[in-house]
Design an enzyme around this catalytic site. Structure first.
Site, PDB file in Angstrom:
ATOM      1  N   CYS A 428       0.819  -1.222   0.000  1.00  0.00           N
ATOM      2  CA  CYS A 428       0.000   0.000   0.000  1.00  0.00           C
ATOM      3  C   CYS A 428       0.847   1.265   0.000  1.00  0.00           C
ATOM      4  O   CYS A 428       0.663   2.157   0.835  1.00  0.00           O
ATOM      5  CB  CYS A 428      -0.963   0.012   1.175  1.00  0.00           C
ATOM      6  N   TYR A 472      -1.415   4.434   1.346  1.00  0.00           N
ATOM      7  CA  TYR A 472      -2.394   4.815   0.313  1.00  0.00           C
ATOM      8  C   TYR A 472      -2.194   6.268  -0.132  1.00  0.00           C
ATOM      9  O   TYR A 472      -3.107   6.900  -0.663  1.00  0.00           O
ATOM     10  CB  TYR A 472      -3.829   4.636   0.792  1.00  0.00           C
ATOM     11  N   TRP A 490      -4.430   5.757   5.422  1.00  0.00           N
ATOM     12  CA  TRP A 490      -4.612   4.321   5.636  1.00  0.00           C
ATOM     13  C   TRP A 490      -3.634   3.782   6.666  1.00  0.00           C
ATOM     14  O   TRP A 490      -3.936   2.878   7.431  1.00  0.00           O
ATOM     15  CB  TRP A 490      -4.431   3.559   4.307  1.00  0.00           C
ATOM     16  N   TYR A 686      -9.740  -5.135  -6.823  1.00  0.00           N
ATOM     17  CA  TYR A 686      -8.927  -4.541  -5.769  1.00  0.00           C
ATOM     18  C   TYR A 686      -7.540  -5.184  -5.750  1.00  0.00           C
ATOM     19  O   TYR A 686      -7.403  -6.391  -5.750  1.00  0.00           O
ATOM     20  CB  TYR A 686      -9.634  -4.770  -4.442  1.00  0.00           C
ATOM     21  N   HIS A 687      -6.510  -4.343  -5.754  1.00  0.00           N
ATOM     22  CA  HIS A 687      -5.104  -4.778  -5.777  1.00  0.00           C
ATOM     23  C   HIS A 687      -4.684  -5.352  -7.122  1.00  0.00           C
ATOM     24  O   HIS A 687      -3.799  -6.207  -7.199  1.00  0.00           O
ATOM     25  CB  HIS A 687      -4.817  -5.803  -4.663  1.00  0.00           C
ATOM     26  N   HIS A 772      -3.146  -0.021  -6.764  1.00  0.00           N
ATOM     27  CA  HIS A 772      -4.444   0.429  -6.274  1.00  0.00           C
ATOM     28  C   HIS A 772      -5.156   1.332  -7.274  1.00  0.00           C
ATOM     29  O   HIS A 772      -5.668   2.400  -6.920  1.00  0.00           O
ATOM     30  CB  HIS A 772      -4.291   1.126  -4.924  1.00  0.00           C
TER      31      HIS A 772
END
Length: 829
Positions: A428, A472, A490, A686-687, A772
């Protein structure tokens, strides 16, 4: 498990069944639990994966009657027969021959199903009593007759651990499936072993298909509800999941079967039907079904698909047993999935047909990674750097090391390495491609740390920690060669994550107290923890940055001295668009796509906007809508200026593959329209990541990282855009850059470039990094060029470093039809 499967997962917030059969009356629904407030098993920052994320949608095939043979097997020193991989016991194994003189690698084991079935993945369970023989590099091939194998359907490298591995590939009919072990995972010796092998069946993903345009289509039904609610058949074609077709339920409900018929008003080849259940409750979900087709609307032939869909809210695809030339397609529902009543419903229905490579592109084989590629960066030397977290398939805590891998784009081989020396778990993070070609990675699980990867030395090193711990966060290189970072609640304490700048000269960070994150926040109900994530940043001249999303307010940021942040207006009529993205497709021109008002569990949008920069003036306008609403998608600008968008969900839920969009789309700046591309075999949500490659193709991969779940996609595939293909799928002739291109050049200078023939234009594409759904490094810079002689051109590099940011670029030549050459890497300073 890296599943080549469709749409795993379920939206977990649905409550009890509606109090009326139609479901648009009063309902008992549990209040949504914010994702960040769910019980966290993997991390203090993330909630658990949805319940159905542990269930593969593709069925595990019944192994009754199967046999297995191997290139060699150990029968003297132990019972290492190939048959042991099918006996249901992990205590017995197949082992390559090791007594006497061991048989050298590679080793193969072949499963014969003794009948043809659709296969989409192989599950490999390593031995549980030791490490020896774990498969490292591998390939998977399939055959219908055991003699003709063709090219491998999947290649890659498996992680050196005892966990079961699932290797996905494009679904296809086969009788024989062969696993070839090229290396032993830990290089412990020339052997291979396996405890169990399983195969997954049809996930409902048709190969080489494309969405058919629904313009002019109509729908009729055997019965529909028009009194208690608007349950007309026409609602399945309106592009909104909030409106539904529902069978008649007021008064005396109409008994099953219920049918709905789509009239395309033209005869066309059809290969599959996509069924989207209602999203506001379970009543009427289709269970048992049949699909038939007709050319005249009167005579319908034998079913082209039959089956029973699972009782959940995931989008379902029924692959036809044969492509049919039809005008009418009828879905007949003979049973409600949960046996809740005699009704049927549908939110949307789509049809797909065979793809034309020249119009829709094509997908290559699945390449397996020894980790989930959550973050990626394109490197000189035709390589792709990828990393996950402290673990290959999960994250959590601050462990001080990161699993990385490098894909060699020339050979297809993937090598794995754990990075310990920087003390940085880079899950992240923020990423910026530096002026000298190195990759700066900041924050994440180790929230204050910063690390640098040098592709020339293939080495990682630590640099100074940030002043503010972040995860993030967003980053971009500045025209000054410094790196700017903003946001990132985050990780670290939640609050105002103001901007700061890293200097390549001092290798230190300086605070920008005049650049608070507050003006750039979205109105996410989770507060700053989610509201300052994944900002879209675009650097311009003089060290300035335009923050153009995901907040609906845009902002100008200066980075000199204390810095400043001032409003640049709103993004036309756009709402906040968290988990959408932005991409620079031309000088001073960006496209923003998709996203949703909150990070998760709010419907995504189909909307796209252009943002134009003229000095300090910023103008935003709505362009054509995408065919599909997307959050967690990825977008890539191509050398010809078009933008391809991949994956995403209509209703974003981290770690879930529910409501996945498997149809990529291509936006044309000349028309403002999106057109569909060839269907993906694996969901990318996601990811997940996507990157432009130096040969003009696109890598799309990843998704998941949720531990013991079925939505981990430790793989990727390369998409060949239509501009490279003829109608038969063969490569188009493309321009060729000959001779040498200097490794470095200064902004404002000119290059002499030789080509094998005439070309129409040249373009610089910045080597970029994605994570992301965000890639602030992408940048397309068209170049002015002048022919000197036949096949020789003077190519001018802009002098403005706000146009051509310092860093590594790919130089493409394009012909008059927009077909690009293979690129040459060049660093602009």
């Amino acid at each position: 498990m890296a599943l080549g499967a469709l749409l795993v997962g379920v939206t977990p917030w649905l409550g009890a069944a509606d109090t009326v059969p139609g479901g648009h009356g009063p309902a008992s629904r549990q209040a949504p639990v914010p994702f960040d407030r769910q019980t966290a098993k993997l991390s203090p920052h993330h909630g658990v994966a949805p319940a159905n994320a542990v269930e593969p949608t593709a069925p595990v095939l019944d192994r009754t009657g199967w046999t297995a043979t191997a290139s060699d097997e150990e029968t003297i020193g132990e019972d290492g027969r190939a048959a042991n991989v099918l006996d249901g016991s992990t205590a017995t194994i197949w082992h390559s021959r090791w007594t006497g003189t061991p048989t050298p690698l590679p080793h193969t084991i072949t499963v014969d199903m003794h009948s043809t079935a659709v296969v989409s993945a192989l599950i490999y369970q390593p031995r549980t009593d030791g490490a020896n023989g774990r498969v490292g590099e591998y390939s998977i091939s399939v055959s219908t007759d055991g003699k003709n194998w063709g090219s491998p359907v999947a290649t890659g490298t498996l992680a050196d651990d005892a966990d079961a591995k699932s290797v996905g590939f494009s679904p296809q009919g086969a009788r024989f499936v062969r696993l070839t072990a090229v290396t032993e995972a830990g290089n412990r010796g020339p052997w291979t072993s396996a405890a169990e092998l399983n195969l997954l069946g049809d996930p409902g993903t048709p190969a080489a298909t494309v969405d058919l345009p629904r313009t002019g289509w109509t729908a009729t039904a055997s019965d529909e509800e028009t009194i208690g609610e608007d349950g007309r058949a026409a609602n399945v074609l309106d592009g909104s999941a909030d409106t539904i077709w529902h069978s008649k339920w007021s008064g005396t409900p109409a008994p099953p079967p219920h049918s709905i018929t789509v009239d395309m008003h033209r005869t066309t080849p059809v290969s599959a039907l996509v069924y989207q259940p209602r999203n506001d409750g379970p009543n009427g979900r289709a269970g048992a079904y049949t699909i038939t087709t007709s050319t005249d609307g009167t005579t319908f032939g034998a079913p082209v698909s039959t089956g029973t869909w699972r009782d959940d809210d995931t989008v379902k695809t029924a692959v036809f047993t044969r492509t049919e030339s039809a005008r009418y397609v009828r879905l007949t529902v003979t049973g409600e999935a949960g046996n809740r009543g005699p009704w049927a419903s549908a939110a949307e229905i789509r049809l797909s047909g065979p793809a034309d490579p020249a119009a829709h592109g094509s997908w290559g084989r699945i390449t397996g990674f020894p980790l989930v590629p959550v973050a990626t960066a394109v490197l000189p030397g035709d390589k792709l750097l990828a990393w996950s977290a402290y673990a290959a398939d999960r994250f959590g805590g601050s462990n001080g090391y990161t699993q990385t891998a490098i894909l060699d784009l020339k050979t297809g081989k993937v090598t794995q390495r754990r990075i310990d020396n920087t003390g940085h778990d880079m899950f992240c993070p923020g990423i910026a491609m530096l002026a000298d070609g190195r990759v700066l990675v900041t924050g994440g699980s180790n929230a204050e740390k910063a690390s640098i990867y040098d592709p020339a030395a293939d080495a990682w090193s630590a640099t100074a920690s940030m002043n503010i711990a972040r995860g993030y966060q967003a980053m971009t290189l500045l025209s000054t060669g410094e790196a700017f970072v903003l946001g990132g609640s985050w990780s670290g304490s939640t609050g105002d994550k103001a901007g700061e700048v890293w200097s390549p000269d001092t290798r230190t960070w300086r605070k920008l107290p005049g650049v608070p994150a507050t003006p750039a926040l979205t109105a996410d109900p989770a507060g700053a923890y989610r509201a300052d994530n994944h900002m879209w940043l675009h650097a311009v001249s003089g060290g300035k940055v335009l923050q153009l999303g995901p907040s609906k307010q845009m902002n100008w940021i200066t980075t000199g001295g204390r810095g400043s942040i001032t409003s640049a207006g709103t993004r036309a009529d756009s709402q906040d668009a968290m988990t959408g993205n932005a991409v620079a497709y031309d000088i001073g021109k960006l496209l923003t796509l998709g996203g949703s008002p909150a990070y998760e569990k709010t419907p995504a949008t189909r909307r796209a906007y252009t943002v134009s920069i003229d000095g300090n003036r910023v103008t935003a306008a709505r362009t054509g809508d995408m065919g599909h609403a997307r959050a967690f998608g990825n977008s890539v600008v191509l050398p010809d200026g078009k933008v391809a968008v991949f994956g995403g969900q209509a209703y974003p839920v981290p770690f879930s593959d529910a409501t996945s969009v498997l149809t990529p789309e291509l936006w044309d700046p000349a028309t403002g329209r999106f057109t569909p591309l060839a269907t993906m075999a694996v969901p990318r949500n996601y990811h997940s990541v996507a990157n432009l490659l130096p040969d003009g193709r696109i890598f799309s991969g990843g998704g998941g990282l949720c531990g013991d779940c079925a939505t981990n996609h430790a793989d990727g595939a390369v998409f060949t855009p239509p501009y490279l293909l003829d109608a038969d799928g063969s490569p188009k002739p493309r321009p060729v850059i000959t001779g040498q291109v200097p490794p470095r050049a200064a902004a404002g200078t000119s290059l002499t470039v030789d080509t094998a023939g005439p070309v129409a234009s040249f373009v610089l594409m910045r080597a970029a990094a994605a994570t992301h759904s965000t890639d602030n490094d992408q940048r397309r810079v068209p170049l002015e060029s002048t022919p000197l002689t036949a096949g020789t051109y003077t190519v001018s590099i802009p002098a403005d470093k706000g146009v051509v940011l310092p860093g590594t670029y790919m130089l493409f030549a394009l012909d008059a039809h927009g077909v690009p050459s293979i690129a040459r890497f060049i660093t602009i300073s």
